[in-house]
Design a protein around this motif. Sequence first.
Motif, PDB file in Angstrom:
ATOM      1  N   THR A   8      29.117  41.589  30.228  1.00 37.92           N
ATOM      2  CA  THR A   8      29.922  40.846  31.205  1.00 37.92           C
ATOM      3  C   THR A   8      31.327  41.435  31.295  1.00 37.92           C
ATOM      4  O   THR A   8      31.886  41.593  32.383  1.00 37.92           O
ATOM      5  N   LEU A  52      35.872  47.250  40.882  1.00 37.19           N
ATOM      6  CA  LEU A  52      37.073  48.047  41.127  1.00 37.19           C
ATOM      7  C   LEU A  52      36.705  49.467  41.548  1.00 37.19           C
ATOM      8  O   LEU A  52      37.504  50.161  42.166  1.00 37.19           O
ATOM      9  N   LYS A  99      34.270  49.905  43.493  1.00 38.87           N
ATOM     10  CA  LYS A  99      33.531  49.591  44.718  1.00 38.87           C
ATOM     11  C   LYS A  99      32.024  49.559  44.470  1.00 38.87           C
ATOM     12  O   LYS A  99      31.239  49.930  45.341  1.00 38.87           O
ATOM     13  N   LEU A 148      43.853  55.603  33.143  1.00 37.69           N
ATOM     14  CA  LEU A 148      45.011  55.411  34.023  1.00 37.69           C
ATOM     15  C   LEU A 148      46.086  54.610  33.291  1.00 37.69           C
ATOM     16  O   LEU A 148      45.814  53.497  32.837  1.00 37.69           O
ATOM     17  N   ALA A 197      48.624  52.877  34.255  1.00 37.67           N
ATOM     18  CA  ALA A 197      48.959  51.571  34.828  1.00 37.67           C
ATOM     19  C   ALA A 197      47.885  50.529  34.552  1.00 37.67           C
ATOM     20  O   ALA A 197      48.121  49.325  34.656  1.00 37.67           O
ATOM     21  N   MET A 198      46.689  50.991  34.192  1.00 33.34           N
ATOM     22  CA  MET A 198      45.555  50.073  33.992  1.00 33.34           C
ATOM     23  C   MET A 198      45.449  49.565  32.554  1.00 33.34           C
ATOM     24  O   MET A 198      44.696  48.619  32.291  1.00 33.34           O
ATOM     25  N   SER A 207      45.720  45.705  31.582  1.00 28.82           N
ATOM     26  CA  SER A 207      44.663  44.875  32.177  1.00 28.82           C
ATOM     27  C   SER A 207      43.294  45.255  31.620  1.00 28.82           C
ATOM     28  O   SER A 207      42.430  44.387  31.453  1.00 28.82           O
ATOM     29  N   GLY A 213      43.001  43.556  28.363  1.00 32.24           N
ATOM     30  CA  GLY A 213      42.751  42.131  28.591  1.00 32.24           C
ATOM     31  C   GLY A 213      41.299  41.860  28.945  1.00 32.24           C
ATOM     32  O   GLY A 213      40.691  40.889  28.487  1.00 32.24           O
ATOM     33  N   ALA A 214      40.712  42.738  29.760  1.00 33.76           N
ATOM     34  CA  ALA A 214      39.340  42.515  30.225  1.00 33.76           C
ATOM     35  C   ALA A 214      38.301  42.906  29.175  1.00 33.76           C
ATOM     36  O   ALA A 214      37.293  42.233  29.004  1.00 33.76           O
ATOM     37  N   PRO A 264      40.125  53.451  42.368  1.00 29.27           N
ATOM     38  CA  PRO A 264      41.039  52.559  43.094  1.00 29.27           C
ATOM     39  C   PRO A 264      42.499  52.969  42.890  1.00 29.27           C
ATOM     40  O   PRO A 264      42.823  53.769  42.012  1.00 29.27           O
ATOM     41  N   PRO A 288      45.739  52.384  41.213  1.00 33.62           N
ATOM     42  CA  PRO A 288      45.925  51.767  39.889  1.00 33.62           C
ATOM     43  C   PRO A 288      46.656  50.433  39.918  1.00 33.62           C
ATOM     44  O   PRO A 288      46.257  49.486  39.236  1.00 33.62           O
ATOM     45  N   LYS A 289      47.712  50.322  40.715  1.00 33.84           N
ATOM     46  CA  LYS A 289      48.498  49.070  40.689  1.00 33.84           C
ATOM     47  C   LYS A 289      47.685  47.912  41.246  1.00 33.84           C
ATOM     48  O   LYS A 289      47.652  46.814  40.685  1.00 33.84           O
ATOM     49  N   ALA A 343      44.464  47.781  41.427  1.00 32.71           N
ATOM     50  CA  ALA A 343      43.328  47.534  40.540  1.00 32.71           C
ATOM     51  C   ALA A 343      43.755  46.738  39.312  1.00 32.71           C
ATOM     52  O   ALA A 343      43.021  45.862  38.847  1.00 32.71           O
ATOM     53  N   ALA A 344      44.927  47.039  38.789  1.00 35.16           N
ATOM     54  CA  ALA A 344      45.405  46.331  37.593  1.00 35.16           C
ATOM     55  C   ALA A 344      45.565  44.839  37.892  1.00 35.16           C
ATOM     56  O   ALA A 344      45.158  43.984  37.101  1.00 35.16           O
ATOM     57  N   GLU A 402      44.051  43.174  40.276  1.00 38.45           N
ATOM     58  CA  GLU A 402      42.714  42.636  40.538  1.00 38.45           C
ATOM     59  C   GLU A 402      41.977  42.386  39.225  1.00 38.45           C
ATOM     60  O   GLU A 402      41.314  41.360  39.048  1.00 38.45           O
ATOM     61  N   LEU A 403      42.088  43.328  38.306  1.00 36.75           N
ATOM     62  CA  LEU A 403      41.382  43.185  37.032  1.00 36.75           C
ATOM     63  C   LEU A 403      41.948  42.029  36.225  1.00 36.75           C
ATOM     64  O   LEU A 403      41.206  41.291  35.573  1.00 36.75           O
ATOM     65  N   THR A 404      43.256  41.850  36.285  1.00 36.07           N
ATOM     66  CA  THR A 404      43.874  40.715  35.579  1.00 36.07           C
ATOM     67  C   THR A 404      43.335  39.399  36.125  1.00 36.07           C
ATOM     68  O   THR A 404      43.029  38.471  35.378  1.00 36.07           O
ATOM     69  N   ARG A 446      40.407  39.047  37.638  1.00 34.60           N
ATOM     70  CA  ARG A 446      38.983  38.960  37.272  1.00 34.60           C
ATOM     71  C   ARG A 446      38.802  38.590  35.805  1.00 34.60           C
ATOM     72  O   ARG A 446      37.791  38.011  35.427  1.00 34.60           O
ATOM     73  N   THR A 447      39.774  38.979  34.980  1.00 34.67           N
ATOM     74  CA  THR A 447      39.651  38.710  33.540  1.00 34.67           C
ATOM     75  C   THR A 447      39.545  37.217  33.288  1.00 34.67           C
ATOM     76  O   THR A 447      38.819  36.785  32.377  1.00 34.67           O
ATOM     77  N   ILE A 506      36.055  36.371  33.917  1.00 34.53           N
ATOM     78  CA  ILE A 506      35.216  36.903  32.828  1.00 34.53           C
ATOM     79  C   ILE A 506      35.290  35.965  31.632  1.00 34.53           C
ATOM     80  O   ILE A 506      34.282  35.616  31.022  1.00 34.53           O
TER      81      ILE A 506
END
Lengths: 514, 69
Positions: free
Chosen positions: A379, A387, A389, A481, A483-484, A487, A490-491, B29, B31-32, B34-35, B37-39, B41-42, B45
């Motif tokens: 999950t 992300l 797509k 990345l 910047a990622m 997050s 976190g995920a 994607p 990066p900014k 996506a970050a 969006e992922l936050t 989505r977390t 989750i």
Amino acid sequence: MISPFEVMEFSSANLFRALSNEYCQPDEVATQPQSNYLCGYLATIGAKTVVVERKYTDGDYLEDFASYYVRCHARYERCCKRLHFFGAELSDDTLRNLIQGSIASEQGNRIRRSYLGFVVARPLPRAIVGRTLLKTYPPEGDRRHYTVLRSYDSHLFGMKLSVLSLPFQEQDSVLAACATVALWCAFHKTNDIFGTSAPRPAIITSTANSGDHRGRLVPSHGLIIEEMCQAVRDTGLEPELIDCSPDNQVPLVSLAHGHLEMGIPVILIVQIGSAGLHAITLTGYSLQSTRVMAQEMLGTHPCIPMIGLRINEFYGHDDQIGPFSRLFVQQPTATSPLQLKGDWKDNAGQPILLEPVAALIPIYNKIRVTFLDAQVWLTRFSGLLPLLKISTSSFEWSLSLITTNVYKETLKTMSLRPEDLLRVLLEPQPRFMWRGLLRVSEIEVFELLVDATDMANSFPVFDAIWRHEGFRKAMDTFLRLPAMQPSLIGALTRRFLDLLKDSLSLPTDVPKIS
Amino acid sequence: MTSDTHGTEGQSSGENASAKGTTLRFELPDPKTAAAELTRRTEEIKESIAAVERAKVVTHKLLRKEVSI
């Protein structure tokens, strides 16, 4: 002198006559659902000949006889009949020659290969279908998967015959109700996989009730779920019990598949209308090439797309119906949970839908991380896919239990990069693991391996295998990345993210085998 | 999945390719975006994971149910 056997052409009349006894005449046999099911089933798998072995000592029935029937005023027989079925046409003379060994080997082998299995006919007024071992339906391409089978040998007057099956029997409601019979079926397979005991029904009923009990042990009217769990423990296994009520977020179809793939039987406890609970031992499933369901469960938190969306049927030993009976999956809707449609009918002849209540899985004690525990990590990873797509309609997880030996054998048939293959083959792995296989547009792109012997609350993921080069490259860039990073942590959690990054950085110093 | 200048493409060989011979393309994607969006989505989750944790609970009521048909 009466011949010890009788050879007859397969037909419903002959089958009912062969199953009958002094307490249950052929016309009564013909009214019983199990006998009718067997007749249809045998016709479908191509039965042409029935050989009735007139005096057969069946171990399971003998145990029941010694426990109960010998003490009845009525003089029930201690011996059964055993009905053998062949797909080849046989005559009395041919069988005699075969038994004596005075038949051409080619013809003899052809007859042996046509063996479809046997049914033990118990000499009782009811519950006449005793231990039954019958061949399954053919796979029909790659659709039908009967995974809970083992090889059995039977001997007909010294002639060895083999069948791949799982034993079935009708409950006698004296020493065994449906719960006991379902456990008995399951234990035959767990004996094969884990080397644990496979007790007779009378023993299962007795030991299941070794704790508190509300009434008489015999006649047995059923077991409570707690007693079924006790019976599992008595064989040396652990009872993995999952509440499958509609309020619970359990992807039951995928969960069952995840265990059936390793050959582990799943005892499904279902509600039959207002009649009560019933137990069915699942033995296989039917997998379609495209999705047959939009979702596996109701609720506000949809499950990640899993292989259960493509499973339209289960096969199970239902002691009220027959062996390998078909259970069609009815997908959940806004007003009803996931249900199964089998051969159960009400008084008006209308189908009764079966509503899953619980799944009881006899599992080896070393397997401590469950399907639901492993699903958590899938999950987390799935959160990244949109992300890139990758829509939920295009990807699918298959999460199944597997042993390291079987997995490493399977690896050699996959198209992996040589360095990946060698690395995984040479890496020590836990004996049992969950294999999470990700497909995108039907292509296998990624695998996550979860140590099933670890602790659920720790980090049981131990390896990630990238099966598709484009997916690997995309994720390699994406996961690094800058910047990622916050997050992603976190995920995924930091440990999971580090494992994924490490798995993307292949070692170049993999030892070469000379 | 589409093809664009930020995409990566790959085709797995042999039995990994689908019968249709599909080539998968993955789009990286921004990066900014996506970050963020992922936050978002977390949280979803975590709620899904919490639902799975609740599903693991077996009640006494379930254990006492009789399987008797």
